[in-house]
Design a protein around this motif. Sequence first.
Motif, PDB file in Angstrom:
ATOM      1  N   UNK A  25       0.788  -1.219   0.000  1.00 56.34           N
ATOM      2  CA  UNK A  25       0.000   0.000   0.000  1.00 56.34           C
ATOM      3  C   UNK A  25       0.823   1.272   0.000  1.00 56.34           C
ATOM      4  N   UNK A  26       2.155   1.157   0.166  1.00 51.60           N
ATOM      5  CA  UNK A  26       3.009   2.340   0.138  1.00 51.60           C
ATOM      6  C   UNK A  26       3.391   2.650  -1.298  1.00 51.60           C
ATOM      7  N   UNK A  27       3.045   3.819  -1.813  1.00 45.89           N
ATOM      8  CA  UNK A  27       3.415   4.142  -3.195  1.00 45.89           C
ATOM      9  C   UNK A  27       4.911   4.359  -3.309  1.00 45.89           C
ATOM     10  N   UNK A  28       5.464   4.259  -4.492  1.00 45.81           N
ATOM     11  CA  UNK A  28       6.905   4.475  -4.654  1.00 45.81           C
ATOM     12  C   UNK A  28       7.304   5.898  -4.267  1.00 45.81           C
ATOM     13  N   UNK A  29       8.478   6.009  -3.660  1.00 48.38           N
ATOM     14  CA  UNK A  29       9.083   7.314  -3.382  1.00 48.38           C
ATOM     15  C   UNK A  29      10.045   7.607  -4.531  1.00 48.38           C
TER      16      UNK A  29
END
Length: 553
Positions: A25-29
């Motif tokens: 659920x963490x989008x790319x940085x």
Amino acid sequence: MTTFRMIALATVVAATPALAEPAPGTPPISVQTLKDVTQTLSSDAYEGRKPTSAGEEKTTAYLVKRFKAAGLKPGNPGGPGDGWFQDVPLVEMTAENVSPMTIAGGKTPLTLAFRDDVVVKSYKVAPSIAVKDSPVVFVGYGINAPERGWNDYAGVDVKGKTVLILVNDPDWQSSARTGLFEGKAMTYYGRWTYKYEEAARQGAAAAIIVHDTEPAAYGWGVVQSSNTGPQLELDEKGDHADQSDAIGWMQLARAKELFASAGQDFDALSAAAKVKGFKAVPLGLTASVSFTNTIKRQASKNVIGILPGKTRPKEYVFYTAHWDHLGHCTPVKGDGICNGALDNASGTAGLVALAEASVKAGPTRRSQVFMSVTCEECGLLGSRFYAEHPIYPMATTVGGVNMDGLNTVGRARDFVVTGAGKSELEDMMAKLVAAQGRVVKPEPNPERGSYFRSDHFMFAKLGVPMFYGESGENLRVGGEAAGHAATLDYIENRYHKPQDEYNAAWDWSGAVEDLQLYYGLGRALAEGSDWPNWYKTAEFRAIRDRDHPEARK
């Protein structure tokens, strides 16, 4: 200010490890965003990003451009710059014609030379300052902490008098982190800023801190450079008339002479000041000092964007990073621009990257605010102005994360919480750190009071929990030795020098991993309904309890 752990060019790192997989659920940085923003803001064209300079105009315009491109909305509707800015009024004062400080009434009259023996300045915006024949009182650590049953001012009237104050707090020599003032970990009561604030509340005409390198954690040279020359302060109604006329520092050796002239033993009184129930000691001396102020009024800007919330839009989660640096500075090998690539173009780049990731993930229940503040390097003035004149009420601000220098030396096995033991945000972050296969490590030098030296602190003073932490020194490639070597390299060769420049060889994998943590914490706050609180022993608990009784536990 920037803490000194993982913000250096690590020539000791032999290879670049792959990026860790983000939590589900963490989008790319975006690493490209980190590179582009850092390189742009730290280029010579931005002249070191000094507040009120041409470099500021370029910096704030660029940040608005990046915030717009990320998909944020203006964070100050109806405000300057089409709502992207908050004006921060500043006044610059330069003390001139400083007289020696004279001490009379004792066995031996003393004359203390400006800069060599004592430094003085004033928060008061006045063309001239004079303290004349002011009775001198030793007030120990200058602490009034009713929640701890401690008051160094009890039973003494210091109105119009000069108070001498010890640096740090009474537990600073403890080897543990327990005690009335949390052992060797400095509390806010140990910071010089607090001591001046409390002395002013008590009506002191002058407040002078006795410098001692070990409890201060820096030498007299730092005191000299930080307290002489042009000094910036917030330009506010009343011109700070409620402050002491003079504030400053005194060399330890000269303080001992002063006490001896009064027939007192400095070491004995300093030991007595560590014990609860200490009573302030009038020294039977008087102090005099005077100077003039050159006054210049000007203004700077905070840059603010917002991602409005869906169902609780009037509750706010903050991400902060300061955009300013030192501007033109003492040249080194012909280079006179302090570019501030790590401090804090990198943290500002992290702010932009988090804004991009948050917009891509979609709005949360609560609103998310992304603020890049001015004047961190001149005393946290941008964040202080926001906290004291908030666009979004402090009582409806849930909490957040501050960034001051990203990790550009590679992934670390550990993560250090600055000012550990203060808020429930630490419990939330510990779970996120564990999910990355990392461990939370104690802050290596809690006696330095690093928690009170960056922008999150101005929120904390008004009861809002803000998280501040970063990679530790145990690198996945090179271990503790490589990490510590990188830290020392930065401190000795780059910190606040023209050599803090962008380097294309930096390894951003550790920065990405830390930013994933910041994203996860902010997202959890923004999707939740709880109001995280300070621990019961924290200095800022009472304000949060007042604003949010439901947060009491």
